[in-house]
Design a protein around this motif. Structure first.
Motif, PDB file in Angstrom:
ATOM      1  N   GLU A 130      -9.521  -2.658 -10.738  1.00 48.92           N
ATOM      2  CA  GLU A 130      -8.597  -1.615 -10.314  1.00 48.92           C
ATOM      3  C   GLU A 130      -8.404  -1.656  -8.808  1.00 48.92           C
ATOM      4  N   VAL A 131      -9.513  -1.789  -8.076  1.00 49.86           N
ATOM      5  CA  VAL A 131      -9.439  -1.705  -6.616  1.00 49.86           C
ATOM      6  C   VAL A 131      -9.173  -3.074  -6.003  1.00 49.86           C
ATOM      7  N   LEU A 252      -1.459   4.601  -3.691  1.00 53.82           N
ATOM      8  CA  LEU A 252      -1.551   4.603  -5.154  1.00 53.82           C
ATOM      9  C   LEU A 252      -2.997   4.616  -5.640  1.00 53.82           C
ATOM     10  N   VAL A 253      -3.848   3.837  -4.974  1.00 52.22           N
ATOM     11  CA  VAL A 253      -5.202   3.648  -5.505  1.00 52.22           C
ATOM     12  C   VAL A 253      -6.169   4.705  -4.982  1.00 52.22           C
ATOM     13  N   VAL A 397      -2.753   3.079 -11.581  1.00 52.30           N
ATOM     14  CA  VAL A 397      -4.212   3.113 -11.678  1.00 52.30           C
ATOM     15  C   VAL A 397      -4.640   4.024 -12.821  1.00 52.30           C
ATOM     16  N   GLY A 398      -3.978   5.177 -12.918  1.00 55.12           N
ATOM     17  CA  GLY A 398      -4.314   6.131 -13.962  1.00 55.12           C
ATOM     18  C   GLY A 398      -4.035   5.573 -15.346  1.00 55.12           C
ATOM     19  N   LEU A 481       2.655   0.720 -19.025  1.00 58.11           N
ATOM     20  CA  LEU A 481       2.444  -0.344 -18.028  1.00 58.11           C
ATOM     21  C   LEU A 481       3.493  -1.442 -18.191  1.00 58.11           C
ATOM     22  N   LEU A 482       3.758  -1.822 -19.444  1.00 56.93           N
ATOM     23  CA  LEU A 482       4.735  -2.883 -19.678  1.00 56.93           C
ATOM     24  C   LEU A 482       6.133  -2.439 -19.255  1.00 56.93           C
TER      25      LEU A 482
END
Lengths: 501, 468
Positions: A130-131, A252-253, A397-398, A481-482
């Protein structure tokens, strides 16, 4: 032509310092953390096994049926190594008895040997991706178009009869291939570590779940690459693109999840809805209490003593514990004597009649209270938490976090599956008591004429939800996400088509 | 040198990154202030309610009799919330806010022992089903965001000029190289400080609008120290940026390296290292704890069994009973304390190892100056232990003054039955002192300074020897 473009891009990316650095750091982090996480999982498993054993022994030692409060444990989820979710945070030990329908709010924690160590948060594999991988994706993307524009090579390429869409596609494909190398390689090493650990046995379904996590990771990575590409397409200079990309990443993160959670902190003060539900539950139990007192007053035994003057080695108590915050209210009573002081031949039949009336009534009241409580808990505690989860999904991220938790089964729904199973087990437990005719027997409150029999009590076991259910829970977020991928790609395409070189 | 610093400053002020940093820091600090304004009154209210409850309970027992006071004890002792909670949240979710000094052991329905001190062993928020993220306190803003910003301001300081060729131009003048470096450092320091100071000021302005959240002189002093620590920490990352920027030919490579270093230092080292080292020192598992507990009690029970439980209340039985009760408490408390000390040592061990990461240092420092976090928790526990001793002495002293009492603590027949004036009973007051914080944290401050010095001199050496 397309192949030539892809080959060129691929070579360009692979031979850079950043690729080597990204590969190295991802491998290092994933391997080091997997080691830590496996150890942590083993520790939790060990404490789970010890706890199951203790609880089994404890119930077998109970001399009367009324003392039989079974405690069951939630096994740690091996996929918590990928995304720990709520697996470690929520209670993993819960008592089952006839007088209350258990929920996750009554659960306790058995493995907290050193509560202070919880301050040092450990990180899971998904968090690393993620990060770090999102940062890497941006690093691969920021100069993809802006850099070529600066060097003038973009103009050169476009003088050939290449379509702009093809250039974009070639860049996208080759960069994604490069990004997949650290992702897949580190996961491979993690899998090697996992499968060589004896205490962890992964089923075929688990491998499919891990496959789901990998697919989600790729989609997530692609979103960040496309964000970087978009920034690169709209800026003229690589320096600006990089700066913007870094700030978008930070926003965002790091910033967005905190900001949105901080902005809607829920209050601890119970709302009107919770208060009214609690009063309703109380009323249900008050009604029960009235009936109980009436029974005591009108039965053949003189006086209202719920112990019927029976006395011996052991104890008696009754009270109504309450916890307004989680809407817990119940009638808790226990009368358990090993050896009786005298024979109490006259009193025992009265007590038997009383319990034969009382226990089914308690069970019925508990069920009635549960119907109210279930709805109220859903309305007050769960819905609010879920609203926050939805808001978190406005950042990729969520979405990523939610989808991988769903695959791993460590999300709230996965943990609640356990409590559904526990509630089911409570019915089995009551059926068992019923089959032993426990409520009407004097073994309910005294072991004077023989102790309670717990040997045939079915043991509790929890099976995680099947892979189809995991997939069903993860698919909405994967779909999001897609969609985001497609949307970003379309925007980039439109911007790039119309931009001057 | 000032010329270079000024030029650097103007360059930065006009750049996109300056604008973005200002917006980002302002947004973060404002959110922090608003959250604090919303949350802190609730925290204070909760604490005040708890203290009132504690005092009422104490007074009700004192009005009954000294015996009840000696049996039931002071009850739950509460940790005072720090007014600087917005600076460092300090793992508050994992540290319990109370120590229990009550809860006497019930031997049977009409026989109750004496109160004891016990520390809650479990994390308090088990039923929290909400998703969580890192708390947005100053510790996070300084430790994570400010360090990243500092790197973004310096990654191209030297390598960028080299790429553009302006470095050669500048060195052609008669300026010593260290002057260039220090000028660049100062320029970057000032240009990051401007948005940071601005956001801090606005944050404090918003917080001080609320008259309930009164910050006293000591709090301002602490805020000043925290601000200086933030500047020191920022310089560390500026120096790191300069060092890498000097050694690397291309700014892009420099940024990649810096980001990787940042991820390692800031995101992973504090977490992974700590989890790895937490295992090394022993701790008492709960199974072991209960085993020892049962063993101790069995031994005690065997020793006293035949003397304590007889129904006659002659002086011999009463003395034995009083002795038994107090021994029971002493053993319990000792065991509790043993476990607590092992836990604390294990945690301290893990914490001292992660000092290699500057973000861990800065967060520890912030916690201790804000009066939150682990060290503060230890102070609280120490305060409760001191208070418990004080309370016991008070009970014994008051009992001694009564000529009719037999001076057997914890026994109804053996103690003064007279009520005690509630005002004379010692009250628990949770305090925190700055001087003590400073002593424990001086080492970490030194360490941070050392980091800065090493990195700066490293940057200097690298720059002196580098070819342009």
């Amino acid at each position: 032509m397309m192949m030539t473009l892809i080959r060129r891009e691929l070579l360009n990316n692979l031979m850079t310092f950043r690729f080597a650095a990204v590969l190295l750091i991802t491998l290092l982090l994933v391997v080091a953390n997997t080691g830590v996480l496996i150890k942590d999982y083993e520790q939790r498993l060990e404490s789970y096994n010890a706890s199951v054993k203790t609880h089994y022994r404890e119930i077998q030692e109970k001399e009367t049926y009324s003392a039989g409060e079974v405690e069951v444990d939630r096994p740690p989820n091996p996929l918590s190594i990928f995304n720990v979710g709520l697996d470690k945070r929520l209670g993993n030990e819960i008592w089952i008895s006839h007088n209350n329908v258990p929920t996750l709010w009554e659960a306790r924690m058995n493995a907290s040997d050193n509560p202070y160590l919880n301050i040092l948060s450990s990180i899971d594999i998904v968090f690393i991706f993620e990060v770090v991988l999102s940062l890497m994706a941006l690093l691969f993307a920021y100069d993809a178009l802006a850099g070529e524009r600066e060097h003038g090579t973009l103009r050169l390429v476009l003088t050939h009869s290449v379509r702009r869409g093809h250039i974009l596609l070639a860049k996208y494909i080759s960069a994604m291939l490069c990004l997949l190398v650290p992702l897949l390689l580190s996961l491979l090493l993690a899998m090697v570590l996992l499968t060589t650990t004896v205490s962890i046995s992964l089923s075929a379904d688990d491998f499919l779940r891990i496959g789901g996590i990998v697919l989600t990771s790729i989609a997530y990575l692609s979103v960040f690459y496309l964000i970087g590409l978009l920034i690169s397409a709209v800026t003229q200079r690589t320096g600006t693109a990089l700066m913007l990309a870094m700030f978008v990443w930070g926003a965002l993160v790091l910033v967005y999840p905190n900001l949105i959670l901080a902005a809607i902190r829920s209050s601890d003060i119970p709302q009107a809805k919770a208060v009214s539900a609690f009063n309703q539950i109380k009323q249900v139990w008050d009604e029960f209490d009235r009936e109980r007192k009436q029974y005591l007053a009108t039965d053949a035994f003189p006086g209202e003593d719920p112990t019927f003057n029976i006395n011996g080695m052991g104890f008696f108590y009754e009270h109504f514990p309450e916890e307004p915050r989680t809407l817990l209210y119940l009638y808790n009573s226990m009368m358990t004597f090993g050896k009786l002081d005298e024979k109490f031949e006259r009193e025992i039949p009265h007590a038997q009649n009383y319990f034969q009336f009382l226990i089914p009534s308690t069970i019925k009241t508990a069920e009635r209270a549960w119907l109210i409580r279930k709805q109220a808990l859903e309305d007050t505690l769960v819905r609010k938490a879920n609203m926050k989860r939805v808001l978190l999904k406005f950042s990729p991220v969520g979405m990523y976090d939610a989808a991988t938790q769903a695959w791993a089964g460590t999300d709230l729904r996965g943990v609640r599956d356990f409590f559904d199973a526990v509630r089911q087990y409570r019915l089995t437990f009551i059926d068992y008591l019923d089959s032993k005719n426990a409520f009407a027997s004097q073994k309910w409150f005294t072991a004077d004429a023989g102790a309670a029999d717990w040997r045939a009590l079915p043991t509790f076991s929890f099976k995680r939800s099947s892979i189809e259910i995991n997939a069903k829970r993860a698919l909405p977020d994967m779909f999001l996400l897609l969609t985001m991928n497609l949307l970003l790609f379309t925007i980039i395409f439109l911007v790039f088509i119309r931009s001057e070189v | 040198m000032w010329h270079i610093a000024k030029r650097e400053l103007y360059d930065n002020l006009n750049s996109l990154r300056f604008a973005l940093t200002t917006v980002l820091l302002l947004a973060l600090m404002l959110t922090n202030a608003i959250v604090h304004l919303r949350e802190h009154p609730k925290r204070v209210q909760k604490y005040n309610d708890a203290v009132t409850g504690y005092e009422n309970r104490l007074a009700s027992y004192a009005n009954e009799s000294l015996y009840l006071l000696a049996q039931q004890g002071p009850g739950d002792l509460h940790k005072k919330p720090s007014p600087l909670h917005f600076c460092a949240e300090g793992g508050d979710a994992f540290l319990s806010g109370t120590v229990n000094a009550g809860d006497p052991f019930m031997y049977s329905a009409d026989m109750t022992g004496v109160w004891k001190l016990s520390y809650p062993a479990v994390t308090p928020n088990l039923e929290n089903v909400r998703p969580d993220a890192i708390k947005l306190d100053w510790g996070f803003i300084i430790g994570y965001v400010l360090s990243l910003v500092a790197l973004l301001f310096t990654f191209d300081a030297i390598s960028g000029e080299r790429e553009r060729g302006t470095l050669r131009l500048m060195l052609a003048n008669s300026i010593p190289r260290h002057t260039v470096l220090i000028g660049k450092f100062l320029g970057a320091l000032i240009s990051v400080s401007i948005p940071f100071t601005l956001s801090v000021l606005i944050n404090l302005l918003v917080i001080s609008t609320d008259s309930d959240l009164h910050l006293n002189a000591e709090a301002w002093e602490r805020l000043g120290i925290i601000f200086c620590i933030a500047l020191l920490y920022m310089s560390l990352f500026l120096a790191l940026g300069l060092l890498v920027s000097t050694r690397v030919r291309q700014s892009a490579v420099s940024l990649v390296i810096l980001l990787l270093v940042w991820v390692t230092l800031v995101v992973f080292m504090p977490n992974t290292l700590a989890s790895m080292t937490g295992e090394f020192s022993p701790s008492m598992l709960s199974g072991e704890f209960w085993k020892r507990y049962r063993q101790l009690h069995q031994e005690l029970d065997e020793k006293y069994e035949d003397r304590v439980w007889s129904d006659n209340s002659d002086i011999k039985t009463l003395t034995a009973r009083s002795e038994y009760f107090s021994l029971h408490v002493v053993l319990d408390e000792r065991l509790n304390e043993d476990r607590l000390n092992l836990q604390i040592n294990q945690f301290r061990h893990a914490r001292s190892i992660i000092r290699v990461s500057p973000v861990a240092i800065v967060q520890h420092l912030l916690e201790s100056f804000a009066g939150t976090g682990f060290e503060r928790h230890l102070q609280f526990i120490e305060n409760t232990q001191r208070y418990a001793r004080h309370f016991r002495e008070f009970v014994v002293d008051t009992d001694r003054k009564d000529p009719k009492s037999r001076h057997l603590i914890g026994i109804r027949e053996g103690m003064a039955e007279k009520p005690v004036s509630p005002a004379s009973v010692p009250k628990f007051e949770d305090t925190l002192s700055l001087s003590k914080d400073f002593n424990t944290r001086a080492m970490e401050l030194l360490l941070l300074t050392l980091f800065v010095m090493v990195l700066l001199s490293g940057a200097y050496l690298a720059f002196v020897r580098v070819e342009v």
